[in-house]
Design a protein around this motif. Structure first.
Motif, PDB file in Angstrom:
ATOM      1  N   ILE A 289      18.049   2.293  30.535  1.00 52.54           N
ATOM      2  CA  ILE A 289      18.702   3.539  30.890  1.00 52.54           C
ATOM      3  C   ILE A 289      19.203   4.274  29.659  1.00 52.54           C
ATOM      4  CG2 ILE A 289      20.450   4.672  32.222  1.00 52.54           C
ATOM      5  CD1 ILE A 289      20.462   2.577  34.205  1.00 52.54           C
ATOM      6  N   ALA A 290      18.554   5.243  29.290  1.00 57.08           N
ATOM      7  CA  ALA A 290      18.799   5.748  27.892  1.00 57.08           C
ATOM      8  C   ALA A 290      20.108   6.623  27.924  1.00 57.08           C
ATOM      9  CB  ALA A 290      17.616   6.672  27.379  1.00 57.08           C
ATOM     10  N   ASN A 291      20.506   7.105  28.942  1.00 58.34           N
ATOM     11  CA  ASN A 291      21.685   7.900  28.804  1.00 58.34           C
ATOM     12  C   ASN A 291      22.824   7.648  29.840  1.00 58.34           C
ATOM     13  OD1 ASN A 291      23.145  10.645  28.357  1.00 58.34           O
ATOM     14  ND2 ASN A 291      22.120  11.293  30.252  1.00 58.34           N
ATOM     15  N   ARG A 292      23.957   7.925  29.589  1.00 58.84           N
ATOM     16  CA  ARG A 292      25.043   7.850  30.743  1.00 58.84           C
ATOM     17  C   ARG A 292      25.688   9.169  30.889  1.00 58.84           C
ATOM     18  NH1 ARG A 292      30.066   3.530  31.117  1.00 58.84           N
ATOM     19  NH2 ARG A 292      31.348   4.785  32.680  1.00 58.84           N
ATOM     20  N   PRO A 293      25.151   9.664  32.081  1.00 56.42           N
ATOM     21  CA  PRO A 293      25.784  10.900  32.294  1.00 56.42           C
ATOM     22  C   PRO A 293      27.272  11.124  32.873  1.00 56.42           C
ATOM     23  CG  PRO A 293      24.347  10.359  34.108  1.00 56.42           C
ATOM     24  CD  PRO A 293      24.164   9.274  32.765  1.00 56.42           C
ATOM     25  N   ALA A 294      27.859  12.150  32.965  1.00 60.53           N
ATOM     26  CA  ALA A 294      29.335  12.101  33.361  1.00 60.53           C
ATOM     27  C   ALA A 294      29.421  11.532  34.899  1.00 60.53           C
ATOM     28  CB  ALA A 294      29.778  13.560  33.366  1.00 60.53           C
ATOM     29  N   SER A 295      28.493  11.794  35.723  1.00 60.07           N
ATOM     30  CA  SER A 295      28.521  11.156  37.185  1.00 60.07           C
ATOM     31  C   SER A 295      27.174  10.411  37.490  1.00 60.07           C
ATOM     32  CB  SER A 295      28.972  12.142  37.913  1.00 60.07           C
ATOM     33  OG  SER A 295      27.995  12.995  38.527  1.00 60.07           O
ATOM     34  N   ILE A 296      27.361   9.812  38.632  1.00 61.18           N
ATOM     35  CA  ILE A 296      26.076   9.387  39.091  1.00 61.18           C
ATOM     36  C   ILE A 296      25.082  10.242  39.682  1.00 61.18           C
ATOM     37  CG2 ILE A 296      26.839   8.703  41.680  1.00 61.18           C
ATOM     38  CD1 ILE A 296      25.351   6.099  41.260  1.00 61.18           C
ATOM     39  N   PHE A 297      25.546  11.445  39.726  1.00 60.38           N
ATOM     40  CA  PHE A 297      24.802  12.432  40.190  1.00 60.38           C
ATOM     41  C   PHE A 297      24.100  13.295  39.496  1.00 60.38           C
ATOM     42  CE2 PHE A 297      28.211  11.707  43.373  1.00 60.38           C
ATOM     43  CZ  PHE A 297      27.600  11.245  44.388  1.00 60.38           C
ATOM     44  N   GLU A 298      24.239  13.133  38.232  1.00 63.10           N
ATOM     45  CA  GLU A 298      23.804  13.768  37.005  1.00 63.10           C
ATOM     46  C   GLU A 298      22.457  12.948  36.326  1.00 63.10           C
ATOM     47  OE1 GLU A 298      26.686  15.472  34.597  1.00 63.10           O
ATOM     48  OE2 GLU A 298      28.238  15.558  36.206  1.00 63.10           O
ATOM     49  N   TYR A 299      22.155  11.972  36.785  1.00 58.55           N
ATOM     50  CA  TYR A 299      21.006  11.413  35.944  1.00 58.55           C
ATOM     51  C   TYR A 299      19.556  12.222  36.380  1.00 58.55           C
ATOM     52  CZ  TYR A 299      23.500   6.777  35.473  1.00 58.55           C
ATOM     53  OH  TYR A 299      24.477   6.007  35.091  1.00 58.55           O
ATOM     54  N   ALA A 300      18.580  12.021  35.207  1.00 55.57           N
ATOM     55  CA  ALA A 300      17.445  12.792  35.396  1.00 55.57           C
ATOM     56  C   ALA A 300      16.377  11.695  35.130  1.00 55.57           C
ATOM     57  CB  ALA A 300      17.441  13.802  34.177  1.00 55.57           C
ATOM     58  N   ILE A 301      15.000  11.870  35.878  1.00 59.04           N
ATOM     59  CA  ILE A 301      13.822  11.117  35.424  1.00 59.04           C
ATOM     60  C   ILE A 301      13.631  10.343  34.017  1.00 59.04           C
ATOM     61  CG2 ILE A 301      12.161  12.767  35.271  1.00 59.04           C
ATOM     62  CD1 ILE A 301      12.009   9.476  37.354  1.00 59.04           C
ATOM     63  N   ASP A 302      13.934  11.347  32.936  1.00 59.76           N
ATOM     64  CA  ASP A 302      13.843  10.978  31.620  1.00 59.76           C
ATOM     65  C   ASP A 302      14.967   9.998  31.150  1.00 59.76           C
ATOM     66  OD1 ASP A 302      11.590  12.757  31.442  1.00 59.76           O
ATOM     67  OD2 ASP A 302      12.754  14.310  30.568  1.00 59.76           O
ATOM     68  N   ASP A 303      16.027   9.602  31.877  1.00 64.99           N
ATOM     69  CA  ASP A 303      16.906   8.642  31.463  1.00 64.99           C
ATOM     70  C   ASP A 303      16.281   7.311  31.756  1.00 64.99           C
ATOM     71  OD1 ASP A 303      18.821  10.805  30.719  1.00 64.99           O
ATOM     72  OD2 ASP A 303      19.665  10.709  32.962  1.00 64.99           O
ATOM     73  N   PHE A 304      15.151   7.111  32.373  1.00 65.49           N
ATOM     74  CA  PHE A 304      14.826   5.758  32.837  1.00 65.49           C
ATOM     75  C   PHE A 304      13.667   5.548  31.991  1.00 65.49           C
ATOM     76  CE2 PHE A 304      16.731   7.476  36.868  1.00 65.49           C
ATOM     77  CZ  PHE A 304      17.924   6.939  36.627  1.00 65.49           C
ATOM     78  N   LEU A 305      13.445   4.269  31.606  1.00 63.10           N
ATOM     79  CA  LEU A 305      12.469   4.062  30.593  1.00 63.10           C
ATOM     80  C   LEU A 305      11.989   2.351  31.078  1.00 63.10           C
ATOM     81  CD1 LEU A 305      10.174   4.407  28.661  1.00 63.10           C
ATOM     82  CD2 LEU A 305      11.754   3.532  26.911  1.00 63.10           C
ATOM     83  N   VAL A 306      10.598   2.471  31.593  1.00 63.82           N
ATOM     84  CA  VAL A 306      10.247   0.967  31.986  1.00 63.82           C
ATOM     85  C   VAL A 306       9.530   0.415  30.932  1.00 63.82           C
ATOM     86  CG1 VAL A 306       8.712  -0.403  33.422  1.00 63.82           C
ATOM     87  CG2 VAL A 306      10.440   1.299  34.430  1.00 63.82           C
ATOM     88  N   ARG A 307       9.691  -0.622  30.101  1.00 65.59           N
ATOM     89  CA  ARG A 307       9.071  -1.531  29.341  1.00 65.59           C
ATOM     90  C   ARG A 307       8.338  -2.579  29.944  1.00 65.59           C
ATOM     91  NH1 ARG A 307       9.919   0.915  24.414  1.00 65.59           N
ATOM     92  NH2 ARG A 307      12.008   1.874  24.159  1.00 65.59           N
ATOM     93  N   ASP A 308       7.229  -2.898  29.011  1.00 69.13           N
ATOM     94  CA  ASP A 308       6.756  -4.312  29.327  1.00 69.13           C
ATOM     95  C   ASP A 308       6.246  -4.449  30.744  1.00 69.13           C
ATOM     96  OD1 ASP A 308       7.136  -5.187  26.772  1.00 69.13           O
ATOM     97  OD2 ASP A 308       9.250  -5.996  27.422  1.00 69.13           O
ATOM     98  N   TYR A 309       5.470  -3.182  31.210  1.00 67.39           N
ATOM     99  CA  TYR A 309       5.112  -3.279  32.733  1.00 67.39           C
ATOM    100  C   TYR A 309       3.577  -3.007  32.671  1.00 67.39           C
ATOM    101  CZ  TYR A 309       4.441  -2.191  37.677  1.00 67.39           C
ATOM    102  OH  TYR A 309       3.986  -2.291  38.901  1.00 67.39           O
ATOM    103  N   ALA A 310       2.920  -4.135  32.790  1.00 66.81           N
ATOM    104  CA  ALA A 310       1.271  -3.980  32.622  1.00 66.81           C
ATOM    105  C   ALA A 310       0.582  -4.520  33.999  1.00 66.81           C
ATOM    106  CB  ALA A 310       0.796  -4.796  31.538  1.00 66.81           C
ATOM    107  N   PRO A 311       0.680  -3.812  34.980  1.00 64.77           N
ATOM    108  CA  PRO A 311       0.415  -4.115  36.483  1.00 64.77           C
ATOM    109  C   PRO A 311      -1.159  -4.288  36.244  1.00 64.77           C
ATOM    110  CG  PRO A 311       1.083  -2.091  36.576  1.00 64.77           C
ATOM    111  CD  PRO A 311       1.297  -2.220  35.152  1.00 64.77           C
ATOM    112  N   GLN A 312      -1.741  -5.095  37.523  1.00 60.56           N
ATOM    113  CA  GLN A 312      -2.887  -5.225  37.810  1.00 60.56           C
ATOM    114  C   GLN A 312      -3.401  -3.652  38.536  1.00 60.56           C
ATOM    115  OE1 GLN A 312      -4.193  -9.280  39.167  1.00 60.56           O
ATOM    116  NE2 GLN A 312      -2.211  -9.419  38.627  1.00 60.56           N
ATOM    117  N   PRO A 313      -4.659  -3.488  38.646  1.00 63.11           N
ATOM    118  CA  PRO A 313      -4.801  -2.101  39.255  1.00 63.11           C
ATOM    119  C   PRO A 313      -4.253  -1.970  40.740  1.00 63.11           C
ATOM    120  CG  PRO A 313      -6.842  -2.946  38.338  1.00 63.11           C
ATOM    121  CD  PRO A 313      -5.662  -4.134  38.569  1.00 63.11           C
ATOM    122  N   HIS A 314      -4.009  -0.444  41.126  1.00 59.10           N
ATOM    123  CA  HIS A 314      -3.300  -0.125  42.192  1.00 59.10           C
ATOM    124  C   HIS A 314      -4.521  -0.643  43.303  1.00 59.10           C
ATOM    125  CE1 HIS A 314      -1.728   2.736  45.313  1.00 59.10           C
ATOM    126  NE2 HIS A 314      -2.864   2.972  45.424  1.00 59.10           N
TER     127      HIS A 314
END
Length: 321
Positions: A289-314
């Motif tokens: 989680i790249a950012n800590r907003p002032a409240s739980i209601f203020e997160y944005a999609i760009d605040d979340f980063l997933v690393r080391d995820y190399a799944p097999q095909p959908h």
């Protein structure tokens, strides 16, 4: 020691990959589940009562690796829930189709128009009046989470609805911060009085939280569990809100405990199940989680980063509506 024996011993000594418990449950239901009729008419194999536990320490996140889970769609849905919105317009504008099938089905039945999903979503985005009429899902999840209705006496035996109901999420954050030892850290989506107004009654219905040793653990009770399609999203989303709450309350993430009631596989998911069970999990996805907003209601999609995820095909499969 023989090299092969040493390799097998080292393999056995390693912690079991978190995903095996999901695959074991998938196999158990497909091979020994009770075959039952269901609301959709498709038919299922089911068992009643299951538990999985996921360690969330060190940024671990339970994203399945034996098939791709579109975690951004799940994260966008969670952020949408936290706004209290119940219309699919904001979701489809972001390319999230999770909820479209229910209002689309209602529209087709009401009008007789054989419109496809893409055309329906395009009209939802382009036409606010059309979206208001056909895109609303009723008082589902987010409405109950942040605006649970409250009625007060209006005199002469009458009652009126308060303009703003109970914000369970805001109250939960305050409770976790100020009374961490409470046994009432709960939010709930199962509002009996409004179930008949919902496009779909809540499946992931009850969340409870526990603070100990500076760590936040969350337990999700899910009454209806589409193990192949829904549960991979649900466990990611539940882990995500634990992470968000922990950050907002200056706690470390502990565990996600997932409890399933009616856990089922649809009979038309054979190809998905058999393909997935032929695969082995690998890797250790991390959520930052790249950012800590002032409240739980203020997160944005760009605040979340997933690393080391190399799944097999959908693996695609039909949704039972």
């Amino acid at each position: 020691m023989d090299t092969a024996l040493q390799s097998r011993a080292e393999h056995r000594a390693q912690p079991r990959h978190f995903e095996w418990q999901y695959l074991d449950l998938l196999r158990q239901i497909w091979t020994t589940g009770h075959e039952r009729a269901d609301r959709t008419g498709v038919g299922t194999r089911s068992l009643f009562g299951a538990t999985m536990r996921f360690d969330l320490s060190d940024n671990a996140i339970p994203l399945l690796t034996t098939k791709r889970v579109y975690w951004k769609a799940a994260a966008r849905e969670m952020l949408w829930f936290l706004t209290g919105d119940t219309n699919i317009r904001a979701l489809v504008a972001q390319g999230v189709h999770i909820w479209t099938d229910w209002p689309l089905d209602s529209y087709r039945k009401a009008t007789g128009e054989a419109i496809d999903r893409d055309a329906f979503e395009a009209r939802i985005i382009a036409d606010a009046e059309f979206a208001a009429r056909w895109g609303d899902l009723g008082p589902v999840y987010g409405k109950q989470w942040v605006n649970w209705p409250v009625y007060e006496p209006a005199g002469e035996g009458l009652f009126r609805k308060r303009p703003q109901g109970i914000n369970q999420i805001a109250e939960l954050v305050e409770s976790l911060r100020n009374n961490p030892g409470s046994r009432r850290h709960i939010f709930e989506g199962w509002n009996v009085a409004e179930l008949d107004q919902m496009a779909l009654p809540p499946c992931h219905k009850t969340y409870q939280f526990f603070v100990a040793d500076g760590k936040l653990t969350g337990l999700l009770y899910q009454r209806s569990c589409d193990l192949a399609l829904g549960v991979p999203f649900n466990i990611f989303s539940a882990a995500l809100i634990i992470r968000m709450l922990a950050q907002q309350c200056d706690l470390q993430p502990g565990e996600l405990i997932w409890n399933g009631g009616d856990v089922h596989l649809y009979l038309n998911h054979r190809d998905l199940v058999e393909t997935q069970l032929a695969r082995e999990p690998n890797g250790a996805p991390k959520l930052e989680i790249a950012n800590r907003p002032a409240s739980i209601f203020e997160y944005a999609i760009d605040d979340f980063l997933v690393r080391d995820y190399a799944p097999q095909p959908h693996i695609s499969a039909p949704v039972a509506v």
